[in-house]
Write a protein that holds these residues in place. Structure first.
Motif, PDB file in Angstrom:
ATOM      1  N   LEU A 177      76.089  72.878 -16.932  1.00  8.54           N
ATOM      2  CA  LEU A 177      77.465  72.404 -16.865  1.00  8.54           C
ATOM      3  C   LEU A 177      78.110  72.445 -18.252  1.00  8.54           C
ATOM      4  CD1 LEU A 177      77.374  69.271 -14.520  1.00  8.54           C
ATOM      5  CD2 LEU A 177      77.798  71.659 -13.928  1.00  8.54           C
ATOM      6  N   SER A 178      79.414  72.639 -18.271  1.00 11.28           N
ATOM      7  CA  SER A 178      80.138  72.521 -19.525  1.00 11.28           C
ATOM      8  C   SER A 178      80.199  71.056 -19.936  1.00 11.28           C
ATOM      9  CB  SER A 178      81.563  73.064 -19.371  1.00 11.28           C
ATOM     10  OG  SER A 178      82.309  72.228 -18.481  1.00 11.28           O
ATOM     11  N   VAL A 179      80.487  70.801 -21.207  1.00 11.55           N
ATOM     12  CA  VAL A 179      80.583  69.419 -21.668  1.00 11.55           C
ATOM     13  C   VAL A 179      81.710  68.706 -20.928  1.00 11.55           C
ATOM     14  CG1 VAL A 179      81.017  67.924 -23.648  1.00 11.55           C
ATOM     15  CG2 VAL A 179      79.650  69.990 -23.936  1.00 11.55           C
ATOM     16  N   GLU A 180      82.832  69.398 -20.720  1.00  9.38           N
ATOM     17  CA  GLU A 180      83.954  68.772 -20.024  1.00  9.38           C
ATOM     18  C   GLU A 180      83.569  68.357 -18.616  1.00  9.38           C
ATOM     19  OE1 GLU A 180      84.009  71.537 -21.693  1.00  9.38           O
ATOM     20  OE2 GLU A 180      85.687  71.558 -23.114  1.00  9.38           O
ATOM     21  N   ARG A 181      82.903  69.254 -17.875  1.00  7.34           N
ATOM     22  CA  ARG A 181      82.502  68.936 -16.509  1.00  7.34           C
ATOM     23  C   ARG A 181      81.445  67.846 -16.505  1.00  7.34           C
ATOM     24  NH1 ARG A 181      82.413  66.855 -12.017  1.00  7.34           N
ATOM     25  NH2 ARG A 181      81.034  67.665 -10.399  1.00  7.34           N
ATOM     26  N   ALA A 182      80.532  67.870 -17.483  1.00  3.47           N
ATOM     27  CA  ALA A 182      79.488  66.841 -17.546  1.00  3.47           C
ATOM     28  C   ALA A 182      80.103  65.469 -17.802  1.00  3.47           C
ATOM     29  CB  ALA A 182      78.475  67.184 -18.642  1.00  3.47           C
ATOM     30  N   LEU A 183      81.103  65.406 -18.682  1.00  8.27           N
ATOM     31  CA  LEU A 183      81.783  64.128 -18.911  1.00  8.27           C
ATOM     32  C   LEU A 183      82.443  63.623 -17.640  1.00  8.27           C
ATOM     33  CD1 LEU A 183      83.436  64.850 -22.375  1.00  8.27           C
ATOM     34  CD2 LEU A 183      81.793  63.030 -21.915  1.00  8.27           C
ATOM     35  N   ASP A 184      83.060  64.526 -16.896  1.00 10.75           N
ATOM     36  CA  ASP A 184      83.766  64.145 -15.678  1.00 10.75           C
ATOM     37  C   ASP A 184      82.797  63.815 -14.551  1.00 10.75           C
ATOM     38  OD1 ASP A 184      86.331  63.743 -14.447  1.00 10.75           O
ATOM     39  OD2 ASP A 184      85.877  65.489 -13.192  1.00 10.75           O
ATOM     40  N   ALA A 185      81.535  64.205 -14.705  1.00  9.43           N
ATOM     41  CA  ALA A 185      80.548  63.985 -13.646  1.00  9.43           C
ATOM     42  C   ALA A 185      79.907  62.606 -13.716  1.00  9.43           C
ATOM     43  CB  ALA A 185      79.458  65.056 -13.722  1.00  9.43           C
ATOM     44  N   LEU A 186      80.293  61.799 -14.711  1.00 11.02           N
ATOM     45  CA  LEU A 186      79.666  60.490 -14.899  1.00 11.02           C
ATOM     46  C   LEU A 186      80.631  59.369 -14.534  1.00 11.02           C
ATOM     47  CD1 LEU A 186      77.891  60.924 -18.366  1.00 11.02           C
ATOM     48  CD2 LEU A 186      76.987  61.391 -16.090  1.00 11.02           C
ATOM     49  N   GLU A 187      80.093  58.348 -13.881  1.00  9.75           N
ATOM     50  CA  GLU A 187      80.820  57.100 -13.678  1.00  9.75           C
ATOM     51  C   GLU A 187      79.974  55.970 -14.263  1.00  9.75           C
ATOM     52  OE1 GLU A 187      83.395  55.478 -10.132  1.00  9.75           O
ATOM     53  OE2 GLU A 187      81.285  55.054  -9.692  1.00  9.75           O
ATOM     54  N   PHE A 188      80.637  55.053 -14.944  1.00 12.66           N
ATOM     55  CA  PHE A 188      79.945  53.930 -15.568  1.00 12.66           C
ATOM     56  C   PHE A 188      80.199  52.666 -14.751  1.00 12.66           C
ATOM     57  CE2 PHE A 188      79.963  57.012 -18.836  1.00 12.66           C
ATOM     58  CZ  PHE A 188      78.991  56.670 -19.768  1.00 12.66           C
ATOM     59  N   ARG A 189      79.137  51.942 -14.491  1.00 12.90           N
ATOM     60  CA  ARG A 189      79.240  50.680 -13.733  1.00 12.90           C
ATOM     61  C   ARG A 189      78.914  49.519 -14.681  1.00 12.90           C
ATOM     62  NH1 ARG A 189      75.548  51.251  -9.069  1.00 12.90           N
ATOM     63  NH2 ARG A 189      77.267  52.450  -8.175  1.00 12.90           N
TER      64      ARG A 189
END
Length: 589
Positions: A246-258
């Motif tokens: 994954l690109s860094v941009e997509r990897a950042l968007d792939a995370l949710e923080f709880r």
């Protein structure tokens, strides 16, 4: 009509004052309470958070620049409009293993206020193969679904995506998260780390992983340490996802923080703001400017919930939900008031939903971006939390990253100071729990619920509720028949003994003891007694009278030295007193 050019002089009718004048007035009041002459009144009123951050009694300036919503450092919100355009996402949690009951509850929630679903699958919830049955009738292109399947994440993701394909849905329409959190899973359960759970999927708007900071909160971490550990875990997942292509941009968007939010509202508000700032700095160091800041899911703390007098949990979760909204969370889950007892019933889920509805629609919290912005206290605390969290994050990175720090014991060491300090505060009732350590309800009627599937455990970061030590002791006391009795022996008229009697009654009721109140001369057949009066009234003869009546242990409410076996005082070790009393009365706690 044109707007006035001059700001509204809110304090125009009051005389001007200075900080020095305020300090002088405070010092005068504190001297009457015993503050030595020359002592600093600001220092006397300063407290510290569980992360060691000082909280001052007065904030009168902030020299930082919080920026604008939706741009670095994302302190004021992850997007320019915050969550206000459509409101934050009302996310309900479900862990019922019965697919029929689950389906009915899911549909009821979506029809009456919930906007997304959080499904616990596997050992701690719904069987993975029952997922299609539970989601029957749920429009998956409209209702985001967040999976939480632990070790069965890969199987759950495959089952969910297969279901959407069978329904002919375009994967680009799917919202929610597949919920992989291998480091959090290892921390809770001790299972081997499997970063393969973070496998990429062709789901452009579906998050692949959840960085679950509530795992570290539940183990006792302070707010800054929770954010710091979560940031390190997020970076570990970024590396795994980019290594997988994954690109860094997509990897950042792939995370949710709880993150957990508690009834301590200002630190919770500041935590969400600080977490966005820290994660924004991570993105900046990765060389990208993401389209939005950190995606946050705030959950009312499970650690703060009580099994005893659970109705008070509604107050706790309301304040926590308020903090989540003001802090700018994208999604909020209010845990039902009975969640610590078992599977929530329909009433509890309805109240959890309506709590958010009232705060969003009737109180209008969803109409303002960063409502706490500009508060000198909140801005200062947000910056201090961010700095402390960054120090925690960098310490973990120096130790080899989140996974290595977990296995080496560093994460346990980072969590321990706050956990131990909070435990001490709870034991001494400096952090009171209404209905549990304070104002316990005698002969409290049970609140029956179906048992929830036990969450897998066994990892280095065991999960605890703050009330569990008091509740375990009370359970043990109330299991004894007949109920163990503590005699409260009064001296003098009510005007003299009433205050200490009330203090002693409140303390011993906390553990569920049967209480007998009588003048010291009338006490008979006693095993454990407590003298209640003013210090001037206590005598060695009163202690001897209780011993003659059979007392093997005599407590004294106060500080007089007349030969009692121990004293109970405000700020004393209440849990230690109760455990010692239970031991003397033959209770196996």
């Amino acid at each position: 009509m044109s707007a006035p050019t001059d700001p509204l002089p809110l304090a125009a009718e009051f005389p001007a004052t200075t900080r020095d004048e305020w300090v002088a007035l405070v010092a005068g009041v504190l001297r009457k309470s015993g503050l030595p002459a020359g002592a600093d009144p600001i220092a006397a009123l300063t407290t510290t958070t569980y992360d060691g951050i000082p909280v001052l009694p007065l904030y009168d300036a902030f020299d930082g620049d919080p920026g604008l919503p939706g741009v670095l450092p994302y302190l004021r919100g992850a997007t320019p409009d915050g969550p206000t355009v459509a409101g934050w996402d009302v996310r309900q949690r479900h862990a019922d293993p019965d697919p029929v009951r689950s389906r009915a509850a899911l549909l009821d929630d979506l029809e009456t206020g919930a906007t997304s679903l959080w499904l616990v699958l596997g050992e701690a919830g719904l069987p993975v193969d029952a997922l299609p049955a539970a989601l029957e009738g749920v429009y998956l292109d409209l209702a985001p679904v967040v999976l939480d399947a632990g070790a069965r994440t890969a199987e759950a993701a495959a089952t969910f995506l297969r279901l959407t394909d069978e329904r002919g849905l375009d994967r680009a329409e799917l919202r929610g998260s597949l919920g992989a959190d291998p480091i959090g899973l290892r921390a809770r359960t001790g299972v081997p780390l499997d970063l393969g759970l973070l496998a990429p999927h062709d789901v452009p708007h579906l998050q692949l992983a959840t960085v679950d900071g509530t795992v570290y909160h539940g183990a006792g971490a302070g707010d800054a340490v929770e954010v710091g550990i979560a940031t390190a875990v997020g970076v570990a997942y970024l590396r795994a996802l980019t290594d997988a292509g994954l690109s860094v941009e997509r990897a950042l968007d792939a995370l949710e923080f709880r993150f957990a939010v508690t009834a301590d509202q200002f630190p919770s508000i500041a935590k969400l703001r600080a977490a966005r700032q820290v994660w924004g700095r991570v993105a900046e160091l990765c060389g990208v400017t993401p389209a939005r800041g950190q995606r946050q899911h705030a959950v009312t703390s499970a650690a703060m919930l009580t099994r005893r007098d659970p109705w008070v949990n509604m107050l706790r979760t309301t304040v926590a939900c308020f903090a989540a909204a003001i802090g700018g969370a994208d999604a909020v889950t209010v845990l039902p008031f009975d969640a610590a007892i078992g599977l929530p019933d329909d009433l509890a889920r309805r109240i959890a939903r309506n709590t958010q509805t009232i705060l969003h629609d009737e109180s209008g919290l969803g109409r303002v971006v960063d409502a706490a912005g500009g508060s000198w206290y909140v801005e200062t605390l947000s910056r201090q939390l961010a700095e402390k969290a960054w120090d925690t994050f960098t310490a973990i990175e120096r130790a080899g990253g989140a996974a290595a720090a977990l296995d080496s014991g560093l994460l346990t060491d980072l969590v321990a100071p706050a956990r131990e300090r909070r435990a001490d505060d709870l034991a001494h009732r400096r952090a009171p729990l209404t209905g549990v350590s304070e104002y316990a309800l005698p002969d409290e009627p049970p609140v029956p619920r179906r048992p929830a599937p036990p969450a897998p455990a066994g990892g280095p970061l065991a999960q605890h509720r703050w009330a569990e030590d008091y509740e375990a002791l009370r359970d043990a006391v109330e299991a004894v028949d007949p109920r163990p009795t503590v005699h409260l022996a009064t001296i003098g008229p009510p005007a003299v003994h009433a205050a200490r009697l009330g203090f002693a009654r409140t303390l011993f009721q906390t553990a569920g003891f049967r209480l007998v109140v009588a003048p010291v001369a009338e006490v008979t057949d006693v095993t454990v007694g407590c003298l209640c009066s003013s210090d001037a009234q206590y005598t060695a003869e009163a202690v001897a009278a209780l011993r003659s009546a059979g007392a093997v242990h005599v407590w004294l409410a106060g500080r007089a030295d007349v030969g009692a076996d121990g004293t109970i005082t405000a700020g004393g070790d209440a849990l230690g007193v109760l455990r010692r009393t239970a031991e003397l009365l033959g209770v196996r706690a």
